[in-house]
Write a protein that holds these residues in place. Structure first.
Motif, PDB file in Angstrom:
ATOM      1  N   SER A  58     -49.526 111.102  14.346  1.00  0.00           N
ATOM      2  CA  SER A  58     -48.119 111.002  13.975  1.00  0.00           C
ATOM      3  C   SER A  58     -47.591 109.664  14.486  1.00  0.00           C
ATOM      4  N   ALA A  59     -46.409 109.303  14.069  1.00  0.00           N
ATOM      5  CA  ALA A  59     -45.796 108.055  14.542  1.00  0.00           C
ATOM      6  C   ALA A  59     -45.631 108.080  16.062  1.00  0.00           C
ATOM      7  N   LEU A  60     -45.221 109.229  16.611  1.00  0.00           N
ATOM      8  CA  LEU A  60     -45.037 109.347  18.062  1.00  0.00           C
ATOM      9  C   LEU A  60     -46.373 109.242  18.790  1.00  0.00           C
ATOM     10  N   ASP A  61     -47.403 109.911  18.266  1.00  0.00           N
ATOM     11  CA  ASP A  61     -48.733 109.808  18.875  1.00  0.00           C
ATOM     12  C   ASP A  61     -49.209 108.366  18.890  1.00  0.00           C
ATOM     13  N   PHE A  62     -49.020 107.665  17.778  1.00  0.00           N
ATOM     14  CA  PHE A  62     -49.463 106.273  17.689  1.00  0.00           C
ATOM     15  C   PHE A  62     -48.728 105.394  18.699  1.00  0.00           C
ATOM     16  N   ASP A  63     -47.416 105.586  18.832  1.00  0.00           N
ATOM     17  CA  ASP A  63     -46.647 104.827  19.827  1.00  0.00           C
ATOM     18  C   ASP A  63     -47.125 105.136  21.243  1.00  0.00           C
ATOM     19  N   ASN A  64     -47.337 106.418  21.533  1.00  0.00           N
ATOM     20  CA  ASN A  64     -47.789 106.806  22.870  1.00  0.00           C
ATOM     21  C   ASN A  64     -49.177 106.252  23.173  1.00  0.00           C
ATOM     22  N   TYR A  65     -50.054 106.275  22.179  1.00  0.00           N
ATOM     23  CA  TYR A  65     -51.390 105.702  22.354  1.00  0.00           C
ATOM     24  C   TYR A  65     -51.290 104.206  22.666  1.00  0.00           C
ATOM     25  N   ASN A  66     -50.490 103.500  21.895  1.00  0.00           N
ATOM     26  CA  ASN A  66     -50.319 102.065  22.143  1.00  0.00           C
ATOM     27  C   ASN A  66     -49.739 101.793  23.522  1.00  0.00           C
ATOM     28  N   ASN A  67     -48.833 102.639  23.971  1.00  0.00           N
ATOM     29  CA  ASN A  67     -48.258 102.466  25.310  1.00  0.00           C
ATOM     30  C   ASN A  67     -49.295 102.664  26.409  1.00  0.00           C
ATOM     31  N   GLN A  68     -50.361 103.400  26.123  1.00  0.00           N
ATOM     32  CA  GLN A  68     -51.426 103.583  27.109  1.00  0.00           C
ATOM     33  C   GLN A  68     -52.363 102.384  27.186  1.00  0.00           C
ATOM     34  N   TYR A  98     -55.798 112.039  21.053  1.00  0.00           N
ATOM     35  CA  TYR A  98     -54.668 112.168  20.124  1.00  0.00           C
ATOM     36  C   TYR A  98     -55.061 112.749  18.775  1.00  0.00           C
TER      37      TYR A  98
END
Length: 138
Positions: A37-47, A75
């Motif tokens: 999802s968009a949120l998962d992708f953002d959270n992954y990038n933040n890691q 994810y």
């Protein structure tokens, strides 16, 4: 061209990311994977990306590519309803798996999530190193 204006309820009715049953030869079993999802992708990038300040006070991006494939997998590995099997910090548990299994899962997850060959090569090449990008941000 349509005159329709999307509202809150229209967005909430949009389909959730695709969940796909995938055969993993190295496991001799099927697994479920989902498109992030968009949120998962953002959270992954933040890691894997962080902001750091150098000795001159300039803010730069630094990529932490340690465990990048494993972090990606937490994810996307899910049950048939799209519920994740692992929490963010459990990527370390996946790290105990045979490398062949992780590589195959990552390959299939990358295809489902439409990760380009160039991006995959970069991630695979640097999956256990840290890199600092000299990109000033301010």
């Amino acid at each position: 061209m349509s005159e329709k204006i999307f509202g809150r309820e229209d967005f909430l009715k949009l389909p959730k990311p695709v969940v796909k049953k995938v055969f993993c030869e190295s496991l001799n079993a099927h697994v479920y994977m989902k498109k992030m999802s968009a949120l998962d992708f953002d959270n992954y990038n933040n890691q894997i990306i962080e902001f750091v300040e150098d000795e001159n006070g300039n803010t730069k991006l630094r990529q932490n590519l340690k465990g990048v494939k494993l972090k990606f997998l937490v994810y996307v590995l899910c049950d048939e309803h799209g519920n994740r099997l692992f929490k963010d910090d459990e990527y370390i548990k996946l790290g105990a798996l045979d490398r062949e299994v992780v590589d195959e899962l990552f390959q299939k997850a990358s295809e489902l999530n439409e990760i380009s060959e160039a991006e995959k090569e970069k991630l695979e090449k640097n999956s256990s190193t840290e890199q600092e990008e000299g990109l000033p941000l301010g």
